[in-house]
Design an enzyme around this catalytic site. Structure first.
Site, mmCIF file in Angstrom:
data_model
loop_
_atom_site.group_PDB
_atom_site.id
_atom_site.type_symbol
_atom_site.label_atom_id
_atom_site.label_comp_id
_atom_site.label_asym_id
_atom_site.label_seq_id
_atom_site.Cartn_x
_atom_site.Cartn_y
_atom_site.Cartn_z
ATOM 1 N N THR A 1 35.408 32.288 38.787
ATOM 2 C CA THR A 1 36.094 33.317 39.567
ATOM 3 C C THR A 1 37.400 32.709 40.071
ATOM 4 O O THR A 1 37.391 31.814 40.916
ATOM 5 C CB THR A 1 35.239 33.778 40.763
ATOM 6 O OG1 THR A 1 33.947 34.152 40.280
ATOM 7 C CG2 THR A 1 35.901 34.963 41.457
ATOM 8 N N LYS B 1 35.803 41.583 39.594
ATOM 9 C CA LYS B 1 35.000 40.532 40.234
ATOM 10 C C LYS B 1 35.436 40.324 41.688
ATOM 11 O O LYS B 1 34.608 40.168 42.590
ATOM 12 C CB LYS B 1 35.141 39.220 39.446
ATOM 13 C CG LYS B 1 34.423 38.027 40.054
ATOM 14 C CD LYS B 1 32.921 38.202 40.075
ATOM 15 C CE LYS B 1 32.235 37.029 40.771
ATOM 16 N NZ LYS B 1 30.812 37.258 40.955
#
Ligand code: NAP
Length: 294
Positions: free
Chosen positions: A96, A171
């Protein structure tokens, strides 16, 4: 057999790398600290001395590291994976990272003739180890088709949001909403505790009430029991994700993202307290009573 380089063997990456071994791929692994690779080496992975070494001969390179800084280090430094990847090799970023980082990195890797997919993941370490992740993909459709054989061992679901960067956008909003909810649960439970409510009743009411999202259900019991064994997602990672999401919000929204900033501040405090502890320990940050010493 297809050759994969897997870089970053933390809580998530270790299990993901193992999935390629289970699926019969030829796997080269690298991690900043070698100890986490030992059992994968025993299972047949080749230990690489650097990301650059891992990427030699790989048809796809997959990375799962902490943040932008780590991602830059494993792809683009002098001994980064990009140094030895041949044109046409697939670069899959599962970490991420921030939106700007995903876009900048895609530009740089494409300039070198590589195919770039952003594919952050949804799912905890147990889902990573059992190939049950959901992949949140940003990619050109043709690039995604080429990458599918390398995504399959990791996942049960692939959500393709659009061009490179869109997987990261999703995300980040997902994890920002999670951060806001977890901080909110901690605050609500702390108020109920300080007011002397029966917490068994409170939990029962939460479970059957309208606020009972999966996130609320997962964290509320653990917070009340102060049971944080086996940290899966740390305060530091939650803080990082919320901060990246707020930076994205500030580039897109004209109004101040109030909730997001509050969550970033809450997780900055939790991270300063214990960065590697479970994110649910937020309850300990907010539960000090007014009378308690600060
Ligand atoms: P982790 O256990 O803390 O592992 C982090 C990994 O990054 C380790 O391999 C670490 O190497 C490496 N790393 C950190 N800084 C580095 C640097 N400067 N250079 C090279 N490598 C570096 O974290 P995780 O839980 O596996 O999370 C990995 C990624 O997945 C993060 O982006 C996280 O946000 C995301 N994610 C996590 C979860 C979850 O439930 N944990 C779920 C979805 C997504 P060392 O081993 O040497 O420290």
């Amino acid at each position: 057999m297809a050759q994969v380089a897997f870089i970053g063997l933390g809580r998530m990456g270790h299990g993901m790398a193992g999935r390629y071994l289970d699926a019969g791929f030829t796997v080269a692994v690298w991690n900043r600290s070698k100890a986490k690779a030992e059992d994968l080496i025993a299972r047949g992975a080749r230990w690489a001395t650097s990301p650059e070494d891992a990427a030699i001969d790989a048809e796809a390179v997959v990375t799962m590291v902490a943040d932008d800084e780590a991602s830059r280090a494993v792809w683009l430094t002098r001994d980064g994976a990009a140094a030895t990847m041949k044109a046409g090799t697939i670069a899959i970023e599962c970490s991420t990272v921030s939106y700007n980082h995903a876009i900048d990195q895609a530009r740089e890797l494409r300039r070198r003739g590589l195919i770039y997919i952003d594919s952050p993941v949804a799912g905890l370490p147990d889902a990573a180890a059992s190939g049950k992740l959901t992949l949140l993909v940003g990619a050109e459709p043709a690039d995604l088709e080429r990458a599918r054989p390398y995504l399959a061992p990791l996942s049960t679901t692939i959500r393709h949001f659009g061009a490179v960067g869109t997987g990261t956008v999703y995300k980040l909003i997902n994890n920002l909403m999670g951060a806001i909810q977890i901080a909110g649960i901690a605050e609500g439970l702390a108020i109920a505790e300080q007011a002397g409510l029966d917490m068994k009743l409170v939990l029962e009411a939460i479970e059957t009430g309208v606020a009972a999202s999966p996130q609320v259900l997962r964290h509320s019991k653990r917070m009340v029991a102060r049971n944080f064994s086996g940290a899966t997602f740390t305060a530091a990672l939650r803080h990082k994700d919320a901060a990246y999401a707020v930076a994205l919000a500030e580039s897109l929204l004209s109004d101040v993202p109030l909730m997001g900033r509050a969550a970033v501040e809450a997780y900055a405090r939790a991270t300063a307290h214990a960065p590697d502890d479970d994110e649910g320990k937020m309850i300990e940050i907010v539960s000090r009573s007014k009378g308690a010493a600060t």
